[in-house]
Design an enzyme around this catalytic site. Sequence first.
Site, PDB file in Angstrom:
ATOM      1  N   GLU A  22       0.829  -1.208   0.000  1.00 27.66           N
ATOM      2  CA  GLU A  22       0.000   0.000   0.000  1.00 27.66           C
ATOM      3  C   GLU A  22       0.866   1.262   0.000  1.00 27.66           C
ATOM      4  O   GLU A  22       0.476   2.285  -0.543  1.00 27.66           O
ATOM      5  CB  GLU A  22      -0.906   0.041   1.231  1.00 27.66           C
ATOM      6  CG  GLU A  22      -2.015  -0.967   1.246  1.00 27.66           C
ATOM      7  CD  GLU A  22      -2.849  -0.846   2.490  1.00 27.66           C
ATOM      8  OE1 GLU A  22      -3.993  -0.359   2.392  1.00 27.66           O
ATOM      9  OE2 GLU A  22      -2.356  -1.234   3.578  1.00 27.66           O
ATOM     10  N   TYR A  54      -7.020  29.728   2.272  1.00 30.69           N
ATOM     11  CA  TYR A  54      -7.221  28.289   2.164  1.00 30.69           C
ATOM     12  C   TYR A  54      -6.487  27.664   0.991  1.00 30.69           C
ATOM     13  O   TYR A  54      -6.174  26.476   1.022  1.00 30.69           O
ATOM     14  CB  TYR A  54      -8.697  27.897   2.195  1.00 30.69           C
ATOM     15  CG  TYR A  54      -9.609  28.544   1.202  1.00 30.69           C
ATOM     16  CD1 TYR A  54      -9.712  28.064  -0.092  1.00 30.69           C
ATOM     17  CD2 TYR A  54     -10.426  29.602   1.571  1.00 30.69           C
ATOM     18  CE1 TYR A  54     -10.581  28.637  -0.999  1.00 30.69           C
ATOM     19  CE2 TYR A  54     -11.294  30.176   0.681  1.00 30.69           C
ATOM     20  CZ  TYR A  54     -11.375  29.695  -0.613  1.00 30.69           C
ATOM     21  OH  TYR A  54     -12.239  30.254  -1.513  1.00 30.69           O
ATOM     22  N   GLU A  74      -5.248   7.484  10.999  1.00 28.95           N
ATOM     23  CA  GLU A  74      -5.251   8.244  12.244  1.00 28.95           C
ATOM     24  C   GLU A  74      -4.008   9.130  12.372  1.00 28.95           C
ATOM     25  O   GLU A  74      -4.102  10.276  12.821  1.00 28.95           O
ATOM     26  CB  GLU A  74      -5.311   7.287  13.450  1.00 28.95           C
ATOM     27  CG  GLU A  74      -6.622   6.541  13.599  1.00 28.95           C
ATOM     28  CD  GLU A  74      -6.696   5.240  12.805  1.00 28.95           C
ATOM     29  OE1 GLU A  74      -7.611   4.441  13.088  1.00 28.95           O
ATOM     30  OE2 GLU A  74      -5.869   5.005  11.894  1.00 28.95           O
ATOM     31  N   LYS A  99      -9.975   7.035   2.319  1.00 27.52           N
ATOM     32  CA  LYS A  99      -9.360   6.383   1.161  1.00 27.52           C
ATOM     33  C   LYS A  99     -10.160   5.134   0.826  1.00 27.52           C
ATOM     34  O   LYS A  99     -10.874   4.599   1.671  1.00 27.52           O
ATOM     35  CB  LYS A  99      -7.897   6.029   1.426  1.00 27.52           C
ATOM     36  CG  LYS A  99      -7.691   4.859   2.358  1.00 27.52           C
ATOM     37  CD  LYS A  99      -6.242   4.417   2.387  1.00 27.52           C
ATOM     38  CE  LYS A  99      -6.127   3.011   2.943  1.00 27.52           C
ATOM     39  NZ  LYS A  99      -4.834   2.427   2.705  1.00 27.52           N
TER      40      LYS A  99
END
Length: 131
Positions: A22, A54, A74, A99
Amino acid sequence: MADTLHLQDITIECRLGVYDWERATPQTAWVDLELAVDAAAAAAADDVEATVDYAALVQSVRRLAQSRPYRLLETLAEEIASLVLGEAGTPWVRVRVKKRALEGVGYAAVELERTRSARRRYLARPAERPP
């Protein structure tokens, strides 16, 4: 502050996942941000200097996500929250990182809320942060 800035589905290319395969190549993830802003002050001045730029914040989030591989949603969410609290000068942020993770599942996501005081506690424990 009762006003909130929302940035939805910020697309990032990053190396993210528990398994080596991954993290071997970048994959697409999405970040949603909500942060406290003083919209009245910004509106009165009609000047980006009076609020959160932003566009610059999104670029910072992308740079952070691409800076190293992450094993956990996390961890990436926590580091994005810390970055936003520091760069945007906001007292509060909500971060969602998502994801595509599993066949038949739209996406996996982690959402967290942090304040400046929580950021200080997280930054004070660098030995506990994952490599």
